[in-house]
Design an enzyme around this catalytic site. Structure first.
Site, mmCIF file in Angstrom:
data_model
loop_
_atom_site.group_PDB
_atom_site.id
_atom_site.type_symbol
_atom_site.label_atom_id
_atom_site.label_comp_id
_atom_site.label_asym_id
_atom_site.label_seq_id
_atom_site.Cartn_x
_atom_site.Cartn_y
_atom_site.Cartn_z
ATOM 1 N N LEU A 67 -54.257 -5.662 -47.971
ATOM 2 C CA LEU A 67 -53.212 -4.906 -48.664
ATOM 3 C C LEU A 67 -51.914 -5.119 -47.873
ATOM 4 C CD1 LEU A 67 -52.704 -2.832 -51.020
ATOM 5 C CD2 LEU A 67 -52.900 -1.058 -49.273
ATOM 6 N N ALA A 68 -51.183 -6.183 -48.260
ATOM 7 C CA ALA A 68 -49.962 -6.523 -47.522
ATOM 8 C C ALA A 68 -48.852 -5.551 -47.893
ATOM 9 C CB ALA A 68 -49.541 -7.957 -47.854
ATOM 10 N N HIS A 69 -48.195 -4.979 -46.882
ATOM 11 C CA HIS A 69 -47.098 -4.060 -47.159
ATOM 12 C C HIS A 69 -46.297 -3.804 -45.892
ATOM 13 C CE1 HIS A 69 -50.345 -1.537 -45.618
ATOM 14 N NE2 HIS A 69 -49.477 -0.575 -45.353
ATOM 15 N N SER A 70 -45.085 -3.299 -46.077
ATOM 16 C CA SER A 70 -44.307 -2.802 -44.957
ATOM 17 C C SER A 70 -43.782 -1.432 -45.372
ATOM 18 C CB SER A 70 -43.176 -3.765 -44.606
ATOM 19 O OG SER A 70 -42.496 -3.292 -43.451
#
Lengths: 154, 94
Positions: A67-70
């Protein structure tokens, strides 16, 4: 802010069968998909990669799933999701390696997308629904399934 | 009221998914009214952990959390209700 999952995931944000060569490229594909759908600028892609460099591959939250996120930032134009399936599994250096699905997440506020995350959590934890999503052969089909699953959730 | 804290790096993604699945587990155990679940990012987790009985966190982040008074439980698969339940249930001592 979209009320359901499919609203946050337009067809432009879906890439099926990507062939990145490492985890940075895998996150870049997910970031490019967010940018293509108008949710983020390219800067957000760099922020997602920096998050893993800083905090480790904790974004690989389950076997095969990143779950790619910033964090919310000016590079997020609106809340959105992207969905990237990988033809070849990629190592992120996580106990849940290798990764075959990268979901990109952009949020404008820390609590503004709770309902969407809740229905996403329900779908990701449902093996039967995930099998059907893995078999989806087009972005339109994937969105159709997600719309149905998020309506039947809870 | 007991409190469970779910922690991730940014506080917008993984900790919310873990919070959601933890609430599901608590509902299954009939404990959702007695126990509060809160999500936090790693930057605020140390402070938030002061009032939490249990902290759920990933392996990668547990070192950055440092020493806290709460019981810290490492979760590998944030989507596995079985893993959350089997690790959490012994700590609830109801």
């Amino acid at each position: 802010m979209g009320d359901n999952l499919a609203d946050m995931l337009p067809e432009e944000a879906i890439t099926l069968g990507a062939r990145p060569s490492d985890w940075r490229e895998a996150i870049t594909v997910a970031g490019d998909a967010l940018t293509a759908s108008g949710a983020t600028t390219d800067e957000y892609t760099r922020e997602m990669i920096a998050a893993v460099e800083e905090l480790g591959p904790y974004i690989v939250i389950a076997p095969g799933l990143a779950l790619a996120h910033s964090r919310p930032s000016p590079s997020v134009l609106r809340a959105g999701l992207s969905w990237v399936t990988l033809s070849e599994p990629i190592e992120f250096g996580s106990p849940n390696d290798p990764v075959t699905l990268v979901i990109g997440l952009a949020a404008t506020a820390q609590d503004g997308h709770l309902e969407v995350m809740s229905s996403l959590a329900g779908i990701l934890a449902d093996e039967d629904q995930m099998t059907q999503l893995e078999d989806a052969d087009s972005p339109a089909r994937l969105r159709e399934l997600l719309t149905r699953f998020s309506a039947s959730g809870d | 009221m007991k409190k469970i804290l779910t922690v991730c790096g940014m506080g917008i993604g993984t900790s919310l998914i873990l919070k959601n699945n933890t609430e599901k587990v608590l509902r299954g155990l009939g404990q959702d009214r007695e126990i509060d679940v809160e999500a936090a990012d790693i930057g605020t987790a140390r402070g938030a952990a002061r009032t939490a009985d249990v902290v759920l966190i990933s392996q990668e982040l547990v070192e950055q959390l440092g020493d806290v008074h709460s019981k810290v439980i490492v979760i590998n698969n944030f989507l596995s209700l079985d893993e959350i339940k089997s690790k959490l249930e012994p700590e609830l001592e109801l």
